[in-house]
Write a protein that holds these residues in place. Structure first.
Motif, PDB file in Angstrom:
ATOM      1  N   ASP A  17      -0.025  -7.745   6.496  1.00  0.00           N
ATOM      2  CA  ASP A  17       0.385  -7.778   5.091  1.00  0.00           C
ATOM      3  C   ASP A  17       0.436  -6.332   4.603  1.00  0.00           C
ATOM      4  O   ASP A  17      -0.597  -5.724   4.286  1.00  0.00           O
ATOM      5  CB  ASP A  17      -0.614  -8.601   4.278  1.00  0.00           C
ATOM      6  CG  ASP A  17      -0.266  -8.710   2.810  1.00  0.00           C
ATOM      7  OD1 ASP A  17       0.440  -7.833   2.272  1.00  0.00           O
ATOM      8  OD2 ASP A  17      -0.716  -9.683   2.179  1.00  0.00           O
ATOM      9  N   GLU A  18       1.646  -5.775   4.549  1.00  0.00           N
ATOM     10  CA  GLU A  18       1.833  -4.358   4.230  1.00  0.00           C
ATOM     11  C   GLU A  18       1.228  -3.981   2.875  1.00  0.00           C
ATOM     12  O   GLU A  18       0.594  -2.940   2.741  1.00  0.00           O
ATOM     13  CB  GLU A  18       3.322  -3.986   4.257  1.00  0.00           C
ATOM     14  CG  GLU A  18       3.969  -4.108   5.621  1.00  0.00           C
ATOM     15  CD  GLU A  18       3.549  -3.020   6.582  1.00  0.00           C
ATOM     16  OE1 GLU A  18       3.208  -1.906   6.136  1.00  0.00           O
ATOM     17  OE2 GLU A  18       3.569  -3.283   7.797  1.00  0.00           O
ATOM     18  N   ALA A  19       1.440  -4.831   1.865  1.00  0.00           N
ATOM     19  CA  ALA A  19       0.936  -4.519   0.524  1.00  0.00           C
ATOM     20  C   ALA A  19      -0.592  -4.470   0.511  1.00  0.00           C
ATOM     21  O   ALA A  19      -1.185  -3.552  -0.056  1.00  0.00           O
ATOM     22  CB  ALA A  19       1.449  -5.538  -0.483  1.00  0.00           C
ATOM     23  N   PHE A  20      -1.223  -5.450   1.150  1.00  0.00           N
ATOM     24  CA  PHE A  20      -2.688  -5.476   1.197  1.00  0.00           C
ATOM     25  C   PHE A  20      -3.211  -4.267   1.971  1.00  0.00           C
ATOM     26  O   PHE A  20      -4.164  -3.608   1.560  1.00  0.00           O
ATOM     27  CB  PHE A  20      -3.185  -6.780   1.824  1.00  0.00           C
ATOM     28  CG  PHE A  20      -4.682  -6.853   1.948  1.00  0.00           C
ATOM     29  CD1 PHE A  20      -5.480  -7.005   0.818  1.00  0.00           C
ATOM     30  CD2 PHE A  20      -5.296  -6.750   3.188  1.00  0.00           C
ATOM     31  CE1 PHE A  20      -6.861  -7.064   0.929  1.00  0.00           C
ATOM     32  CE2 PHE A  20      -6.677  -6.806   3.309  1.00  0.00           C
ATOM     33  CZ  PHE A  20      -7.454  -6.964   2.170  1.00  0.00           C
ATOM     34  N   ALA A  21      -2.570  -3.965   3.108  1.00  0.00           N
ATOM     35  CA  ALA A  21      -2.997  -2.823   3.928  1.00  0.00           C
ATOM     36  C   ALA A  21      -2.869  -1.513   3.144  1.00  0.00           C
ATOM     37  O   ALA A  21      -3.751  -0.657   3.212  1.00  0.00           O
ATOM     38  CB  ALA A  21      -2.183  -2.762   5.213  1.00  0.00           C
ATOM     39  N   ARG A  22      -1.783  -1.372   2.414  1.00  0.00           N
ATOM     40  CA  ARG A  22      -1.565  -0.160   1.623  1.00  0.00           C
ATOM     41  C   ARG A  22      -2.619  -0.022   0.522  1.00  0.00           C
ATOM     42  O   ARG A  22      -3.208   1.046   0.337  1.00  0.00           O
ATOM     43  CB  ARG A  22      -0.150  -0.188   1.024  1.00  0.00           C
ATOM     44  CG  ARG A  22       0.317   1.106   0.438  1.00  0.00           C
ATOM     45  CD  ARG A  22       1.798   1.112   0.024  1.00  0.00           C
ATOM     46  NE  ARG A  22       2.320  -0.147  -0.488  1.00  0.00           N
ATOM     47  CZ  ARG A  22       3.114  -0.980   0.195  1.00  0.00           C
ATOM     48  NH1 ARG A  22       3.467  -0.708   1.426  1.00  0.00           N
ATOM     49  NH2 ARG A  22       3.547  -2.099  -0.369  1.00  0.00           N
ATOM     50  N   PRO A  39       0.196  -2.918  12.123  1.00  0.00           N
ATOM     51  CA  PRO A  39       0.410  -4.309  11.708  1.00  0.00           C
ATOM     52  C   PRO A  39       0.069  -5.351  12.775  1.00  0.00           C
ATOM     53  O   PRO A  39       0.019  -6.530  12.476  1.00  0.00           O
ATOM     54  CB  PRO A  39       1.896  -4.359  11.359  1.00  0.00           C
ATOM     55  CG  PRO A  39       2.507  -3.221  12.081  1.00  0.00           C
ATOM     56  CD  PRO A  39       1.448  -2.180  12.253  1.00  0.00           C
ATOM     57  N   GLY A  40      -0.185  -4.925  14.015  1.00  0.00           N
ATOM     58  CA  GLY A  40      -0.498  -5.887  15.063  1.00  0.00           C
ATOM     59  C   GLY A  40      -1.110  -5.227  16.287  1.00  0.00           C
ATOM     60  O   GLY A  40      -1.403  -4.021  16.292  1.00  0.00           O
ATOM     61  N   TYR A  41      -1.290  -6.022  17.323  1.00  0.00           N
ATOM     62  CA  TYR A  41      -1.971  -5.595  18.545  1.00  0.00           C
ATOM     63  C   TYR A  41      -1.272  -4.410  19.220  1.00  0.00           C
ATOM     64  O   TYR A  41      -1.917  -3.419  19.561  1.00  0.00           O
ATOM     65  CB  TYR A  41      -2.051  -6.779  19.516  1.00  0.00           C
ATOM     66  CG  TYR A  41      -2.751  -6.449  20.814  1.00  0.00           C
ATOM     67  CD1 TYR A  41      -4.122  -6.634  20.935  1.00  0.00           C
ATOM     68  CD2 TYR A  41      -2.050  -5.959  21.916  1.00  0.00           C
ATOM     69  CE1 TYR A  41      -4.784  -6.340  22.126  1.00  0.00           C
ATOM     70  CE2 TYR A  41      -2.698  -5.660  23.099  1.00  0.00           C
ATOM     71  CZ  TYR A  41      -4.056  -5.851  23.199  1.00  0.00           C
ATOM     72  OH  TYR A  41      -4.700  -5.547  24.374  1.00  0.00           O
ATOM     73  N   GLU A  42       0.021  -4.527  19.443  1.00  0.00           N
ATOM     74  CA  GLU A  42       0.752  -3.466  20.153  1.00  0.00           C
ATOM     75  C   GLU A  42       0.661  -2.143  19.398  1.00  0.00           C
ATOM     76  O   GLU A  42       0.451  -1.090  20.000  1.00  0.00           O
ATOM     77  CB  GLU A  42       2.223  -3.857  20.356  1.00  0.00           C
ATOM     78  CG  GLU A  42       2.440  -5.007  21.308  1.00  0.00           C
ATOM     79  CD  GLU A  42       2.238  -6.381  20.672  1.00  0.00           C
ATOM     80  OE1 GLU A  42       2.230  -6.477  19.416  1.00  0.00           O
ATOM     81  OE2 GLU A  42       2.046  -7.345  21.430  1.00  0.00           O
TER      82      GLU A  42
END
Length: 182
Positions: A17-22, A39-42
């Protein structure tokens, strides 16, 4: 922006969730952390190729129904001393136990704020004085725990979990939507 010193704590946020992460990232930056995002494992694996964070916040359920437990395992293998907090809107005893076994120091249900997460980083030892309740577990709670255990086993693949649980995929999706922790 001021120059960061080598002692600046480095935090990796694994959150789709880009907004939450920001928002979370900005809050930690104001507290003096250098914040990295994946945003994920890779993407987390790529970050670890170039950086050595001492702290991580990992969402349990990532894009494509991917499990944050895999990220916890990756981060812990990279640095067993890293303090990892798992955040989830789908809290269960089963996933909490697995997160701790895989290397997380704490497991928090959403919504959790920066204060909660930072406190979790500082509270890595167990507490034998925690209150034990006399309340027995309800059938609904047991069902919910079993559903979550199967979801974790299937890396949050709803179709496969429904098959293993012997229920229709839409029925499982409705149950998950009703039980979502906000």
């Amino acid at each position: 922006m001021s120059e960061l010193s080598p002692e600046t704590p480095v935090l990796l946020i694994v959150e789709d969730d880009e907004a939450f992460a920001r928002t979370l990232g900005r809050s930690f930056e104001r507290r003096g952390y250098r914040v990295l995002h994946a945003p994920g494992y890779e993407e987390a694996a790529k970050v670890l190729d170039e950086h050595d964070p001492g702290y991580a916040v990992v969402d349990l359920k990532l894009k494509g129904n991917s499990s944050g437990l895999n990220c916890v395992q990756l981060l812990h293998a990279h640095d067993p001393e890293m303090l990892i907090v798992v955040l989830t809107g789908f809290a269960s005893i089963g996933t909490a136990v697995e997160a701790i076994k895989l290397g997380a120091c704490q497991y928090l249900a959403k919504p959790s704020n920066t204060d909660d997460i930072e406190a979790a980083f500082g509270h890595v030892a167990g507490n034998a004085d925690i209150e034990v309740t006399n309340r027995s577990t309800s059938i609904k709670t047991l069902e919910w725990e079993h559903i979550h255990a199967v979801l974790a086993e299937t890396d949050f693949n709803i179709s496969e979990a429904a098959r293993r649980l012997g229920m229709h995929r839409r029925t499982l999706a409705r149950k998950l939507e009703k039980q979502r922790v906000k």
